[in-house]
Design an enzyme around this catalytic site. Structure first.
Site, PDB file in Angstrom:
ATOM      1  N   ASP A 179      53.731  35.192  47.507  1.00 34.09           N
ATOM      2  CA  ASP A 179      52.465  35.831  47.117  1.00 34.09           C
ATOM      3  C   ASP A 179      51.338  35.533  48.091  1.00 34.09           C
ATOM      4  O   ASP A 179      51.217  34.438  48.616  1.00 34.09           O
ATOM      5  CB  ASP A 179      52.024  35.396  45.723  1.00 34.09           C
ATOM      6  CG  ASP A 179      50.775  36.156  45.295  1.00 34.09           C
ATOM      7  OD1 ASP A 179      50.861  37.391  45.189  1.00 34.09           O
ATOM      8  OD2 ASP A 179      49.723  35.542  45.118  1.00 34.09           O
ATOM      9  N   ASP A 232      45.829  35.605  38.261  1.00 30.96           N
ATOM     10  CA  ASP A 232      45.665  35.613  39.717  1.00 30.96           C
ATOM     11  C   ASP A 232      44.383  34.856  40.101  1.00 30.96           C
ATOM     12  O   ASP A 232      43.651  35.283  40.998  1.00 30.96           O
ATOM     13  CB  ASP A 232      45.661  37.027  40.298  1.00 30.96           C
ATOM     14  CG  ASP A 232      45.875  37.021  41.819  1.00 30.96           C
ATOM     15  OD1 ASP A 232      46.112  35.938  42.385  1.00 30.96           O
ATOM     16  OD2 ASP A 232      45.799  38.105  42.430  1.00 30.96           O
TER      17      ASP A 232
HETATM   18 ZN   LIG Z   1      49.212  38.472  45.153  1.00 36.54          ZN
END
Ligand SMILES: [Zn+2]
Lengths: 441, 307
Positions: free
Chosen positions: A151, A315
């Protein structure tokens, strides 16, 4: 240590019910009517309040090791507790990258010593997040990672992504991919559409996200691997996930509170009614993937409701002021999300009647726990005493000065939200409690 | 009269009254410019800095001359594009310049929104001299001034703007300014040069240059950056000129006496043919003169606000 929470409305998968709950020795010892308070150190009256399992976040950035000036495990987990999270899964894009057991062990030992909530690291998919050589997933798993992800960037090469899925499957590890085709994004810094045109900003097309989601779904289907799609931000992305789920692929997906509530109009400073306007080009609205349109938010809400999107993740991406107080195109992407996640989600979903409180909380507790096979997420006798108190009627104004996160980067500042976490217990220990005098309605 | 704003960051959201005030003041400034003695004391004692993170000799010179003709202290600061990424932050640079008692900071910057950021952190007035792919408001003001001078007014004009609209700050500033002043704007160019949902901003959009030029009162060519060919935005200069360039044949579709404009510098034979650029209908040279007048007017009005 025994804690008794009396007269609360308990959030359970079967619905809401009024009961007492007794926390003891780190576990939920008893749930029922009129539990006696003998031997109990702390008694809470929770009438008017919801008692929920602690929130579980599958996607956050704690920034340690390497970027402690943005956040560290101590500040990040306190911020998480403030937001009602009792378990958080942190991404591998630290410095050094979490691509070896040594880094995983460092994170876990720091979390044990300095953290206040449960920390579950993800391991990198490829060494150094370079998208080339596979990471040592077997050792990472032994060291304690719960999933695999590069990520921050996509595994761009499709052949390599196939190998990542194939190899991770061997260890029973879900693969989380950040869906973004860098060539299609180009210089884009906000959603490509009406607002990027009006603001004269390089746009990033939604297809940059959707094409990678489609590719990854096909590869996961091919390999029979578990793909978890990170931060779905577009209607099209949700639709692709829906189709592949129907076909029986092992796919789960998350979205974030900001994609449900904010849109690309916010970059122009028009952030909807009942809120102070943001500055045009306010870098707190820069996030990756970018804020999309109101139609996308509406489609994501539908996808949450029909189960296409399994859970809400934050996030949480804290940044230092210096990384944001620059030109929009220079600014770091991300929103400091732990401390507004519940309020934003509540305001976007429960307040307008899209979801009941228990449906929303399921998307933030039981369902994420299932995806990464984590403990907790339900209020049951014998489960870890990870519990939060929520005032569902509390209206509050986001003040970043109250954030326990080092990251004050938040486009919701000054905005009135409904739904607030008043206290958080992890393993029976109270790790956050709202100050009495701060409890303004 | 003075403007009610501290800064001019773009023409989006600037009222018709304010634009009219700038254009009317520019009338007076043009008289001064046309006289033998180009000195006026309008900006006596003021300090005006041009801060250019991107080269643009003509825009900078235009601002500097405007400042000097009106008696200001003018100085400039250049920073190369790469120092933006590495060196001092824009906010720190802005604060430093502000502390040097500057009254106006004129910023050219490769990133959209940079003047907004600067304006937030300084007392001085900030004028956007071009930011990223966003706006170049003084260019649009000088374009409008030229249209008004030559055609008597702006309201009701059909203005065709042809070329790389996506990357053009001139195009956007003209869109906001012209539509506010009551003109109709049509954009044309290859589809790779037209940004999405542009028509929703209140203009007409077509991929056919002939369509755009037909019945136009003003036809404006936009500069094509030849590097865009490498990025695949158009296949060749030859084809571009043939299909999308401004030529006398195409211009014949416009109204009689229509103006030919270009913000410069021109790629002759690409977005515009030389015959047209140097022809009777061209006001390209006048645009340059008018640029100084408009900038004089703007500096005067903004510093009056500063009091
Ligand atoms: Zn991401």
């Amino acid at each position: 240590m025994k804690t008794l929470i009396k007269n609360g409305t308990l959030v359970t998968p079967e619905g809401l019910r009024k009961d007492d709950i007794l926390l003891s020795e780190g576990k939920i010892e008893k749930i029922g009517k009129d539990i006696a308070d003998g031997g109990v150190e702390e008694v809470f009256d929770a009438s008017e309040l919801l008692v929920s399992p602690g929130l579980i976040d599958l996607h956050c950035h704690l920034r340690e090791p390497g970027y402690e000036y943005k956040e560290n495990i101590a500040s990040g987990t306190r911020a998480a507790a403030h937001g009602g999270f009792t378990s958080v899964c942190c991404m591998a894009n630290t410095k050094p990258v979490n691509d070896t057991a040594a880094v995983t062990e460092f994170i876990l030992s720091k979390a044990r010593r300095e953290g206040v909530v449960r920390v579950y690291p993800l391991g990198a998919a490829t060494k150094g997040l370079k998208g080339a050589e596979l990471s040592e997933m077997g050792e990472l798993k032994e060291a304690g990672v719960v999933a695999i992800s590069d990520d921050g960037k996509s595994v761009v090469n499709a052949g390599r992504m196939r190998l990542v899925l194939c190899y991770a499957k061997h260890f029973g590890l879900p693969v989380v991919n950040h869906p973004e085709d860098p060539d299609l994004v180009g210089d884009g810094v906000m959603n490509e559409g009406y607002w990027s045109t009006v603001l004269g900003m390089p746009g990033a097309t939604r297809v940059a996200e959707e094409s990678i989601i489609a590719r990854d779904c096909m590869l996961a289907e091919l390999e029979g691997a578990h793909l978890h799609v990170a931060h779905v931000s577009t209607a099209g992305g949700a639709e692709i996930v829906r189709q592949f789920k129907k076909r029986g692929a092992r796919i789960t997906a998350e979205t974030t509170p900001h994609y449900l509530y904010a849109s690309d109009a916010w970059v122009a400073g028009s952030s909807g009614e009942a809120a102070p306007d943001l500055d045009v080009y306010d870098t707190s609205t820069r996030v990756n993937p970018p804020l999309r349109t109101e139609a996308d938010s509406a489609a994501l809400i539908e996808a949450l409701k029909d189960g296409t999107i399994d859970c809400i993740a934050t996030d949480h991406a804290p940044h230092h002021l210096d990384d944001k107080n620059v030109e929009f195109a220079q600014a770091a992407s991300g929103i400091s999300g732990f401390e507004t996640a519940l309020g934003v989600s509540w305001t976007a979903l429960v307040l307008p009647g899209h979801m009941t409180p228990e449906q929303l909380l399921q998307k933030m507790t039981r369902d994420p726990a299932k995806i990464f096979s984590l403990p907790g997420g339900v209020l049951e006798v014998g489960q870890p005493a990870d519990v939060i108190l929520i005032d569902p009627r509390a209206e509050w104004v986001v003040d970043v000065a109250d954030f326990l996160s080092k990251g004050k980067n938040c486009p919701f500042r000054g905005r009135k939200l409904t739904g607030k976490v008043l206290a958080t217990w992890v393993g029976g220990n109270c790790v956050y409690k709202q100050k009495e005098n701060a409890q303004e309605r | 009269m003075a403007l009610s704003r501290k800064d001019l960051l773009g023409l989006r959201g600037v009222s018709a009254a304010e634009i009219a005030e700038i254009l009317n003041t520019a009338d007076l400034m043009k008289v001064i410019l046309s006289s033998n003695s180009k000195k006026t004391p309008h900006l006596q004692g003021r300090t005006i800095l041009t801060v250019f993170y991107e080269n643009s000799t003509r825009t900078r010179l235009s601002f500097e001359l405007a400042s000097k003709y009106m008696g200001a202290v003018a100085a400039n600061m250049s920073a190369s594009g790469s120092s933006v990424a590495k060196g001092e932050s824009l906010v720190d640079t802005a604060r430093t310049l502000d502390r040097m008692a500057s009254d106006v900071l004129i910023l050219r910057h490769p990133m959209t929104g940079a003047p907004n950021l600067m304006a937030k952190h300084v007392r001085a007035s900030v004028i956007n001299a071009g930011d990223g792919t966003n706006e170049h408001p003084t260019q649009a003001l000088l374009d409008m001034f030229t249209m008004k001078e030559k055609l008597g007014g702006i309201s009701g004009l059909n203005v065709a703007i042809v070329g790389d609209v996506s990357h053009s700050r001139v195009a956007r500033s003209n869109l906001w300014g012209l539509t506010t002043m009551g003109a109709k704007v049509t954009f044309a160019g290859p589809p790779t040069f037209l940004p999405p949902e542009l028509a929703a901003a209140g203009c007409r959009v077509t991929e056919c240059v002939d369509d755009a030029v037909r019945e136009a009162d003003v036809v404006m060519g936009l500069r094509i950056q030849l590097e865009r060919q490498e990025k695949g935005l158009f296949p060749s200069v030859r084809e571009y000129h043939k299909l999308f360039g401004l030529t006398p044949e195409r211009m014949a579709l416009a109204k009689k006496g229509a103006l030919v404009m270009h913000p410069g510098p021109m790629n002759r034979g690409v977005e515009i043919s030389s015959i047209l650029a140097d022809g009777d209908q061209s006001v390209i040279d006048e645009q340059v003169t008018n640029g100084v007048a408009v900038r004089m007017a703007l500096l005067f009005l903004l510093t009056r606000h500063n009091g």
